[in-house]
Structures are given as C-alpha cells and as structure tokens.
Design an enzyme around this catalytic site. Structure first.
Site, PDB file in Angstrom:
ATOM      1  CD  GLU A   4      11.212 102.181 -33.105  1.00 16.22           C
ATOM      2  OE1 GLU A   4      11.285 101.102 -32.464  1.00 16.22           O
ATOM      3  OE2 GLU A   4      11.556 102.288 -34.286  1.00 16.22           O
ATOM      4  CD1 TRP A  61      16.034  95.520 -35.198  1.00 12.31           C
ATOM      5  CD2 TRP A  61      15.113  93.911 -36.434  1.00 12.31           C
ATOM      6  NE1 TRP A  61      14.729  95.377 -34.825  1.00 12.31           N
ATOM      7  CE2 TRP A  61      14.140  94.398 -35.553  1.00 12.31           C
ATOM      8  CE3 TRP A  61      14.762  92.880 -37.329  1.00 12.31           C
ATOM      9  CZ2 TRP A  61      12.838  93.906 -35.531  1.00 12.31           C
ATOM     10  CZ3 TRP A  61      13.474  92.390 -37.295  1.00 12.31           C
ATOM     11  CH2 TRP A  61      12.531  92.900 -36.405  1.00 12.31           C
ATOM     12  CE  LYS A  98      14.973  91.311 -33.065  1.00 13.66           C
ATOM     13  NZ  LYS A  98      13.903  91.808 -32.230  1.00 13.66           N
ATOM     14  CB  THR A 149      15.720 101.304 -33.666  1.00 17.40           C
ATOM     15  OG1 THR A 149      15.189 100.159 -34.309  1.00 17.40           O
ATOM     16  CG2 THR A 149      15.042 102.538 -34.224  1.00 17.40           C
TER      17      THR A 149
HETATM   18  P1  AMP Z   1      13.626  96.055 -31.392  1.00 15.22           P
HETATM   19  O1  AMP Z   1      13.233  97.458 -31.580  1.00 15.22           O
HETATM   20  O2  AMP Z   1      14.982  95.741 -31.904  1.00 15.22           O
HETATM   21  O3  AMP Z   1      13.447  95.640 -30.003  1.00 15.22           O
HETATM   22  O4  AMP Z   1      12.659  95.140 -32.263  1.00 15.22           O
HETATM   23  C1  AMP Z   1      11.282  95.242 -32.155  1.00 15.22           C
HETATM   24  C2  AMP Z   1      10.639  94.198 -33.024  1.00 15.22           C
HETATM   25  O5  AMP Z   1      10.993  92.895 -32.557  1.00 15.22           O
HETATM   26  C3  AMP Z   1       9.132  94.218 -32.995  1.00 15.22           C
HETATM   27  O6  AMP Z   1       8.594  95.178 -33.868  1.00 15.22           O
HETATM   28  C4  AMP Z   1       8.801  92.802 -33.414  1.00 15.22           C
HETATM   29  O7  AMP Z   1       8.861  92.642 -34.818  1.00 15.22           O
HETATM   30  C5  AMP Z   1       9.937  91.995 -32.803  1.00 15.22           C
HETATM   31  N1  AMP Z   1       9.504  91.398 -31.524  1.00 15.22           N
HETATM   32  C6  AMP Z   1       9.759  91.831 -30.286  1.00 15.22           C
HETATM   33  N2  AMP Z   1       9.229  91.006 -29.368  1.00 15.22           N
HETATM   34  C7  AMP Z   1       8.612  90.024 -30.054  1.00 15.22           C
HETATM   35  C8  AMP Z   1       7.869  88.868 -29.678  1.00 15.22           C
HETATM   36  N3  AMP Z   1       7.660  88.538 -28.426  1.00 15.22           N
HETATM   37  N4  AMP Z   1       7.369  88.103 -30.667  1.00 15.22           N
HETATM   38  C9  AMP Z   1       7.563  88.402 -31.963  1.00 15.22           C
HETATM   39  N5  AMP Z   1       8.270  89.467 -32.374  1.00 15.22           N
HETATM   40  C10 AMP Z   1       8.783  90.270 -31.441  1.00 15.22           C
END
Ligand code: AMP
Length: 543
Positions: free
Chosen positions: A328, A444, A439, A184
């Site tokens: 994570e 990211w 994002k 990540t």
């Molecule tokens: P990742 O590890 O790349 O999947 O990103 C995780 C992050 O994406 C989380 O900590 C949130 O900030 C954001 N995220 C994931 N799902 C959602 C959702 N349904 N609504 C808002 N933010 C989300």
C-alpha cells in the site's frame, strides 16, 4: 500569490524516454525462460515498448483498462510496465504463488482484458481458465519457436511487436491517472487492490532515488530478486532507469548457486530481496569461499532482516540497507541508508542500528498511536500501531468500499497494522504485526483463511493457525486444533481437505491437538497466549 512555474504532469513514460536519452548504454540483462541471457539497452527497450504500445491499442486497450501480467523478472515484463501505463491503461501484476482461488478472484475483480504470461506459468492458467472471463485474451511472453502447446488460444508476444512502429507519441495524461494495480492479501479472505497512479509512481521513484542515489552509482548493476509481480519490485523498474543502472533480471532462477553465478558474471553491485533469498546466496558464498565480484550492497526488506544475516554481509564488505514498506506504500517507507555517525560506531553497535528498519523516506510521514489513537512519543521506548501518510500511499482500495473505509483514520493516515517504536534519531523498529498473518518466504498466509478451511472439516471443533519461526522461510504455519470427537485426522488428511483453497506452500507444517484454546477477555482465541505456550516448539523439519 501563486508561483509562476510550469506545471507538467508526472508521467511514467518520461522515465524511460529520459533513460534512453541520458543513459543510452545502460542495459537490461535478463535470464530468459528460453534458457539464454538476453541484453538490451534503454533506447532498444524504448523502441520495443513503443511497438508494444501500438499492439495494445490495436487490441482495443484504452484508458483505464486493466492488462495483467503473470511473469518473472525479465525485459518483456519491464516492457509491459511501460507500454501498458504509457497508453493510460493499468498494469495489473499477478503473483503466481497465489492459490487458484485467489487468482480467479483477482482476475475477475480486476476485470482484466489481456493477460501476458511467461511460458512457465501457462499451466497455472490452463487449470483455472474456465473460471476466468470468457473474453480474456492471453499472450505468451516468448517468440514463435518457443510457444508452448496450450489450451488458451494464446497469442505470441514477439509476433505482437513485429512490424509495429518503433516510436510512440506518449500521451500527456492527468498525472493522477491509474497506472498499476497490485493485490495484497488481507486477514479476512479476499485480496485487496492497491491502485498506483503516474504521480505516485514517479514521486516514489524520485523519493527513493533521493535516499539511495548515493549508494547506486550510474552504470552499476542492480539485481531485483524481489519480483516485478510484488509491489513493482520495490520500484526498481522506475528508479533504475532514472539512475542509469544496469538492471540484471534473474528470471525464475532464484536459488543461491544461480544467483551467485549471475551476480558474479554481471558484476552486480546491489541486490534487492527478502531475507529468505539471501540465506541461499550466503550459503553459496560460503561454498565458493568468496563473494560475487563487484557485490557491495544489499537491500533487504519484506520482513525483518535477521541480525546474523546483516552481520554476515557486513563482514564481507557488503553494506546492508534494511528497508520497510508495504504494498500500500508503493512500497518503500523507510530505508537503512546510514548517517555518518552510525558508520563510525563500533561494528556491533552499527549492526544493531542496521537491524532496525531505518529512517523514513522524505515524503512519508510516520506516527505511532496507542489503542485509543493517541500519538506516542518518538523516544525509542513507546510502542504503538504505525500509521503512515504521503503521496505514495494508498487512499483506499480498488473497487472495495468496505476495505477503503477501514484503511484511513480520521486524520487521513493509513494504518499499517504493524506495531513499532521510533527513536529520537528517527529510526523505526518494527516490533510485531498487530494482525496474525503468517509470512513464509516473503509471502503472506492468512491465518484466518487457514482456520476457516480447517474448521470446515467435521473432526475439528476449533482451531488456530499461528506462525512458527523457520530459519529458511522466516515463518511456517502450524495448526493447533481442538477435536470434535474421537477422530483425529492426520496432517496429510487435513492438507487434502484444505488444498482446494490454498497453494501447497501455504498449508500448515504441523497439526497439534489440544483440549481447548486460550481465550481473551472478549472471547476470542488468544494467539499471544498460544505463542507463549508453544515457545519451545520446533517444526517437524527442524527436529
Ligand atoms: P507486503 O505488503 O506484502 O509487502 O507486506 C508488508 C508488511 O511486511 C509490513 O506491514 C510489515 O509487517 C512487513 N515488513 C516489510 N518490511 C519489513 C521489515 N524490514 N521488517 C519487518 N517487517 C517488514
């Protein structure tokens, strides 16, 4: 007194052997890089996975070795998931959208021994191969007829399988054995590795199945648009075989018209992905005047699903499940499978509930805390940083003591970096991210990395990268800069300067010159103030 029950380790290989026995006619249907549509059942898949496992061992892969993949969603990628972890090695999925710098970092950090690559991504590896381990063996995921010319000395996937036995005596490993590795990207430079285990992966599949099983009937088609290279496609390669679902794998064709055609042809029941991809599909549905046949359910996550999108799907009788999670967390933490009282609400109120991030999955505990670490009530009003705890959540990062130490609080909870509230019915609302990551299209971009790269330009005295809303990509980066002198380089010049460290899509969409940046009380740039200052700003392509 202890109970007198057997203890069998939770093994990923058991998921596929179960599916081959219990769901022998369910299929994996894949759009291939070769250009056709390929189908195979779970028993056929198990036979090929066995062949692949023999081949991996033949190439010296042993317990704990990392084997990397750089591939689209397809049956060969699925086979790698099971063969690699089945023999006790670690399936390291690589995101092809990483910058060259990040790709080089993670392959070296993971110390991958083999790297399996789809034909599409061979040029990416050719460009960086001098910076990858010298003894890394490459395998192109195709047959001999479709092998591309390449400078990788690559082996051919189908040739690896040929002649290998079609059964394998899957070892019963310690259930805590590492099975998968997914990096990540953090705020401060280098990506961090979430290292999943057999136990966490099987539990995640069971826990998700317990919430979603009722919406995914046996024999239904499920389409992961969410990539297998990003948090195990939200665990679908494990939940789908358990539930006897047909997995419809879209390969690299992720635009609205291609998805529509595939979904319509295969009568996909449920499709999973980030909001960006659904914009394209919704546009195509509008153009066609009807939804794809059989389409009844969509799981949206990765970033907040816009209310208007939820409404558009629900109006065509496609039920939206809004999920929240993180790399994570394996990744699913909450899911918007609604209780009956919500289903009976008036339409607008029901959509409001679906715009929240749903309730926690059993096994994932949630707490919100204030700046001092004090727990906040779950009253729907109190807002705090969201922490999580459970068997499907990382306890640290792979070979990264510094990041591991910071990840877990004194009570053993993992800090998500998200700011949220939780109401008395258990519904989570993500308010913001405490960190300032940007994002774009579900991926990211680190604002600090952008700033560091921009600041190395002599014309820039100070700068901040912030996210600006974009209807298609969710967010795009904009660079706000204070000039060092009279020179004000154009955006294109900054791109040239920064492109060494970033993939093209990660570069800022605009460059705005200001006399000074607002500061917080502790002397840091206040991005909150910047966002307020630029509240009415529109990105160049939206003007
Ligand atoms: P990742 O590890 O790349 O999947 O990103 C995780 C992050 O994406 C989380 O900590 C949130 O900030 C954001 N995220 C994931 N799902 C959602 C959702 N349904 N609504 C808002 N933010 C989300």
């Amino acid at each position: 007194m202890l109970g007198m029950m057997m203890h069998r380790p939770l093994m990923i290989s058991d998921i596929l052997t179960y599916a081959a026995e219990a769901h022998p006619t369910a299929e994996i249907v894949s759009v291939r890089t070769e250009g056709d549509l390929h189908r195979q059942t779970y028993p056929e898949t198990l036979a090929r996975v066995s062949q692949l496992a023999h081949a991996l061992q033949g190439h010296g892969i042993r317990l704990g070795d990392r084997v990397a993949t750089l591939a689209w969603n397809g049956y060969r990628h699925f086979e790698l998931y099971y063969a690699i972890s089945g023999i006790g090695a670690v399936c390291h999925t690589i995101n092809p959208r990483l910058s060259a710098e990040q790709l080089i970092y993670i392959v070296n950090h993971a110390e991958d021994k083999l790297l399996f690559v789809d034909t599409t991504f061979v040029p990416i590896l050719e460009a960086v191969k001098d910076h990858l381990p010298k003894d890394l063996i490459y395998v192109v995921m195709t047959d001999r007829d479709h092998m591309p010319e390449n400078s990788l000395d690559a082996l051919c996937y189908e040739e690896l399988l040929t002649g290998q036995p079609e059964s394998f005596d899957w070892p019963m490993l310690d259930e805590n054995t590492a099975s998968g590795l997914c990096y990540t990207s953090g705020t401060t430079g280098n990506p961090k590795g979430a290292l999943y285990s057999h136990r966490s992966t099987v539990l995640h599949a069971l826990l998700v199945t317990s919430v979603l099983g009722s919406t995914l009937p046996e024999g239904a088609g499920v389409l992961p648009v969410v990539p297998l290279f990003h948090v195990n496609a939200w665990g679908l390669p494990y939940t789908a075989p358990l539930l006897g679902l047909n997995m419809i794998m879209p390969g690299g064709a992720l635009d609205g018209p291609s998805l529509y055609k595939l979904m319509d042809g295969e009568k996909v029941h449920s499709a999973w992905g980030v909001p960006t991809v659904w914009m394209g599909l919704l546009a195509e549905i509008k153009a066609q005047g009807r939804k794809p046949e059989g389409f009844a359910d969509v799981v949206v996550g990765g970033s907040a699903a816009p209310r208007s999108m939820i409404e558009a799907f629900e109006k065509m009788d496609v039920s939206v499940g809004h999920a929240w999670g993180m790399t994570e967390m394996s990744p699913i933490g909450t899911h918007g499978n609604m209780p009956n009282w919500v289903k009976q609400l008036p339409f607008d109120q029901m959509i409001d509930k679906k715009a929240q991030q749903g309730r926690r999955v059993f096994g994932v505990e949630l707490k919100i805390v204030d700046d001092h670490g004090n727990r906040q009530p779950h009253d729907g009003k109190a807002i705090g940083e969201l922490y999580v705890r459970g068997n499907t959540i990382v306890s640290g990062y792979f070979n990264n003591a510094e990041a591991s130490e910071k990840a877990i609080d004194a009570e053993g909870w993992f800090g998500t970096g998200d700011i949220a509230s939780i109401d008395s019915n258990g519904f989570l609302s993500i308010q913001d991210r405490s960190k300032d990551l940007i994002k774009s299209g579900g991926e990211w971009i680190s604002s600090i990395d952008l700033e560091n790269a921009a600041m190395s330009h002599p014309a820039i005295a100070n700068c901040a990268a912030i996210a600006m809303p974009h209807p298609k990509w969710d967010e795009r980066p904009v660079l706000i800069a204070v000039p060092a002198g009279d020179d004000r380089p154009a955006l294109e010049d900054m791109h040239d300067h920064m492109s060494e460290h970033f993939a093209k899509w990660q570069l800022p969409d605009d460059l705005i010159w200001v006399d000074e940046l607002p500061l917080t009380a502790t002397g840091k740039t206040s991005k909150l103030t910047l966002r307020q200052q630029f509240a009415d700003y529109k990105l160049p392509d939206l003007r």
